[in-house]
Write a protein that holds these residues in place. Structure first.
Motif, mmCIF file in Angstrom:
data_model
loop_
_atom_site.group_PDB
_atom_site.id
_atom_site.type_symbol
_atom_site.label_atom_id
_atom_site.label_comp_id
_atom_site.label_asym_id
_atom_site.label_seq_id
_atom_site.Cartn_x
_atom_site.Cartn_y
_atom_site.Cartn_z
ATOM 1 N N ASN A 10 0.815 -1.217 0.000
ATOM 2 C CA ASN A 10 0.000 0.000 0.000
ATOM 3 C C ASN A 10 0.848 1.265 0.000
ATOM 4 O O ASN A 10 0.375 2.331 -0.396
ATOM 5 C CB ASN A 10 -0.943 0.030 1.203
ATOM 6 N N ALA A 11 2.081 1.146 0.475
ATOM 7 C CA ALA A 11 2.953 2.322 0.587
ATOM 8 C C ALA A 11 4.200 2.203 -0.279
ATOM 9 O O ALA A 11 5.139 2.966 -0.116
ATOM 10 C CB ALA A 11 3.338 2.524 2.045
ATOM 11 N N PHE A 12 4.190 1.272 -1.211
ATOM 12 C CA PHE A 12 5.371 1.061 -2.054
ATOM 13 C C PHE A 12 5.807 2.341 -2.774
ATOM 14 O O PHE A 12 6.988 2.688 -2.779
ATOM 15 C CB PHE A 12 5.118 -0.062 -3.067
ATOM 16 N N LYS A 13 4.870 3.047 -3.370
ATOM 17 C CA LYS A 13 5.233 4.266 -4.117
ATOM 18 C C LYS A 13 5.814 5.330 -3.186
ATOM 19 O O LYS A 13 6.822 5.960 -3.518
ATOM 20 C CB LYS A 13 4.023 4.821 -4.863
ATOM 21 N N LEU A 14 5.223 5.520 -2.011
ATOM 22 C CA LEU A 14 5.751 6.501 -1.067
ATOM 23 C C LEU A 14 7.119 6.068 -0.548
ATOM 24 O O LEU A 14 8.010 6.901 -0.389
ATOM 25 C CB LEU A 14 4.783 6.730 0.097
ATOM 26 N N LYS A 15 7.308 4.782 -0.329
ATOM 27 C CA LYS A 15 8.614 4.294 0.133
ATOM 28 C C LYS A 15 9.695 4.641 -0.877
ATOM 29 O O LYS A 15 10.800 5.072 -0.507
ATOM 30 C CB LYS A 15 8.601 2.783 0.378
ATOM 31 N N THR A 16 9.395 4.495 -2.149
ATOM 32 C CA THR A 16 10.357 4.820 -3.205
ATOM 33 C C THR A 16 10.736 6.303 -3.149
ATOM 34 O O THR A 16 11.913 6.656 -3.273
ATOM 35 C CB THR A 16 9.761 4.448 -4.576
ATOM 36 N N ILE A 17 9.753 7.150 -2.919
ATOM 37 C CA ILE A 17 9.997 8.595 -2.820
ATOM 38 C C ILE A 17 10.819 8.919 -1.572
ATOM 39 O O ILE A 17 11.764 9.712 -1.626
ATOM 40 C CB ILE A 17 8.651 9.358 -2.827
ATOM 41 N N ILE A 18 10.479 8.294 -0.459
ATOM 42 C CA ILE A 18 11.205 8.533 0.806
ATOM 43 C C ILE A 18 12.644 8.029 0.693
ATOM 44 O O ILE A 18 13.570 8.684 1.178
ATOM 45 C CB ILE A 18 10.478 7.868 1.989
ATOM 46 N N LYS A 19 12.833 6.911 0.050
ATOM 47 C CA LYS A 19 14.197 6.385 -0.128
ATOM 48 C C LYS A 19 15.057 7.396 -0.893
ATOM 49 O O LYS A 19 16.187 7.698 -0.491
ATOM 50 C CB LYS A 19 14.162 5.046 -0.874
ATOM 51 N N GLU A 20 14.524 7.915 -1.979
ATOM 52 C CA GLU A 20 15.258 8.905 -2.775
ATOM 53 C C GLU A 20 15.529 10.168 -1.949
ATOM 54 O O GLU A 20 16.622 10.735 -2.004
ATOM 55 C CB GLU A 20 14.461 9.249 -4.037
ATOM 56 N N HIS A 21 14.552 10.590 -1.178
ATOM 57 C CA HIS A 21 14.715 11.778 -0.326
ATOM 58 C C HIS A 21 15.835 11.565 0.694
ATOM 59 O O HIS A 21 16.682 12.447 0.884
ATOM 60 C CB HIS A 21 13.392 12.090 0.372
ATOM 61 N N LEU A 22 15.838 10.426 1.341
ATOM 62 C CA LEU A 22 16.887 10.133 2.325
ATOM 63 C C LEU A 22 18.268 10.127 1.665
ATOM 64 O O LEU A 22 19.224 10.687 2.212
ATOM 65 C CB LEU A 22 16.618 8.788 3.009
ATOM 66 N N GLU A 23 18.354 9.508 0.513
ATOM 67 C CA GLU A 23 19.637 9.467 -0.203
ATOM 68 C C GLU A 23 20.070 10.872 -0.620
ATOM 69 O O GLU A 23 21.265 11.200 -0.544
ATOM 70 C CB GLU A 23 19.541 8.517 -1.400
ATOM 71 N N ASP A 24 19.118 11.714 -1.012
ATOM 72 C CA ASP A 24 19.434 13.109 -1.347
ATOM 73 C C ASP A 24 19.971 13.865 -0.133
ATOM 74 O O ASP A 24 20.762 14.802 -0.271
ATOM 75 C CB ASP A 24 18.210 13.845 -1.898
ATOM 76 N N LEU A 25 19.544 13.449 1.066
ATOM 77 C CA LEU A 25 20.039 14.060 2.302
ATOM 78 C C LEU A 25 21.397 13.496 2.726
ATOM 79 O O LEU A 25 21.950 13.920 3.728
ATOM 80 C CB LEU A 25 19.026 13.847 3.437
ATOM 81 N N GLY A 26 21.902 12.531 1.954
ATOM 82 C CA GLY A 26 23.182 11.920 2.280
ATOM 83 C C GLY A 26 23.087 10.811 3.306
ATOM 84 O O GLY A 26 24.086 10.429 3.925
ATOM 85 N N ILE A 27 21.894 10.266 3.488
ATOM 86 C CA ILE A 27 21.660 9.203 4.460
ATOM 87 C C ILE A 27 21.675 7.853 3.757
ATOM 88 O O ILE A 27 21.022 7.671 2.725
ATOM 89 C CB ILE A 27 20.322 9.430 5.192
ATOM 90 N N GLU A 28 22.418 6.928 4.319
ATOM 91 C CA GLU A 28 22.462 5.570 3.783
ATOM 92 C C GLU A 28 21.144 4.869 4.106
ATOM 93 O O GLU A 28 20.627 4.982 5.220
ATOM 94 C CB GLU A 28 23.634 4.803 4.405
ATOM 95 N N VAL A 29 20.613 4.137 3.143
ATOM 96 C CA VAL A 29 19.328 3.463 3.305
ATOM 97 C C VAL A 29 19.497 1.975 3.069
ATOM 98 O O VAL A 29 20.077 1.560 2.064
ATOM 99 C CB VAL A 29 18.273 4.019 2.319
ATOM 100 N N LYS A 30 18.977 1.180 3.999
ATOM 101 C CA LYS A 30 18.864 -0.264 3.790
ATOM 102 C C LYS A 30 17.381 -0.535 3.543
ATOM 103 O O LYS A 30 16.550 -0.343 4.429
ATOM 104 C CB LYS A 30 19.371 -1.051 5.000
ATOM 105 N N ASP A 31 17.063 -0.962 2.342
ATOM 106 C CA ASP A 31 15.686 -1.151 1.906
ATOM 107 C C ASP A 31 15.234 -2.574 2.219
ATOM 108 O O ASP A 31 15.742 -3.532 1.651
ATOM 109 C CB ASP A 31 15.583 -0.857 0.408
ATOM 110 N N PHE A 32 14.251 -2.703 3.119
ATOM 111 C CA PHE A 32 13.740 -4.013 3.518
ATOM 112 C C PHE A 32 12.505 -4.418 2.709
ATOM 113 O O PHE A 32 11.873 -5.407 3.009
ATOM 114 C CB PHE A 32 13.402 -4.010 5.009
ATOM 115 N N GLY A 33 12.181 -3.653 1.688
ATOM 116 C CA GLY A 33 11.039 -3.984 0.853
ATOM 117 C C GLY A 33 9.808 -3.281 1.392
ATOM 118 O O GLY A 33 9.882 -2.536 2.344
ATOM 119 N N CYS A 34 8.735 -3.498 0.746
ATOM 120 C CA CYS A 34 8.550 -4.366 -0.391
ATOM 121 C C CYS A 34 9.157 -3.729 -1.645
ATOM 122 O O CYS A 34 9.487 -2.547 -1.632
ATOM 123 C CB CYS A 34 7.078 -4.703 -0.573
ATOM 124 N N HIS A 35 9.305 -4.536 -2.668
ATOM 125 C CA HIS A 35 9.992 -4.083 -3.877
ATOM 126 C C HIS A 35 9.077 -4.014 -5.093
ATOM 127 O O HIS A 35 9.551 -3.886 -6.220
ATOM 128 C CB HIS A 35 11.194 -4.984 -4.143
#
Length: 159
Positions: A10-35
């Motif tokens: 239900n939140a896959f699309k938002l997770k993708t956006i948040i992941k990119e945002h975190l990476e733009d902030l210079g934060i390392e992200v470990k993605d646990f899915g869903c994919h």
């Protein structure tokens, strides 16, 4: 900082956006899915992120589902975890400052991408300063009490 990030479908699309945002902030992200948008049970992802936080494989976690409630409830079942639901910047900041919440949860059907990014930024920029340590310690102590052998026996018996 390293963030464990997870969502259900239900939140896959938002997770993708948040992941990119975190990476733009210079934060390392470990993605646990869903994919993908294929069905995933939110407790499975919440438990994985909570375990990673507990084992200090990541510094903090962010979990997303439709409302943010399901992943919050699930993550809080993991011993030692304090997950907080926040849909505004102030609550996200206070989750860390007042409660030392290791996991932030949000609902993709509640907040849009721009608000979610602001909430995430407020959470990752706040640092626990032990201002409410006495209160947080009470929560930790009660959890330890509940995890005692007597409580485990009561749960096993269905009481």
């Amino acid at each position: 900082m390293k963030i464990g990030l997870g969502s259900d479908n239900n939140a896959f699309k938002l997770k993708t956006i948040i992941k990119e945002h975190l990476e733009d902030l210079g934060i390392e992200v470990k993605d646990f899915g869903c994919h993908s948008e294929d069905a995933v049970d939110y407790p499975d992802v919440a438990f994985e992120v909570a375990e990673a936080v507990s084992k200090e494989d990541v510094d903090r976690g962010i979990l997303l589902c439709g409302t943010g409630i399901g992943v919050c409830v699930a993550a809080n079942k993991y011993p030692g975890i304090r997950a907080a639901l926040a849909h505004d910047e102030y609550s996200a900041e206070r989750a860390q400052l007042s409660n030392n919440a290791q996991i932030l949860t949000m609902g993709a059907q509640i907040v849009g991408p721009e608000v979610a990014k602001k909430v995430v930024s407020a959470y990752v920029n706040a640092q626990w300063a032990e201002g409410s340590k006495r209160k947080v310690d009470k929560i930790i102590d009660r959890e330890k009490e509940f995890m005692s052998q007597n409580y485990k026996d009561a749960v096993t018996k269905g009481c």
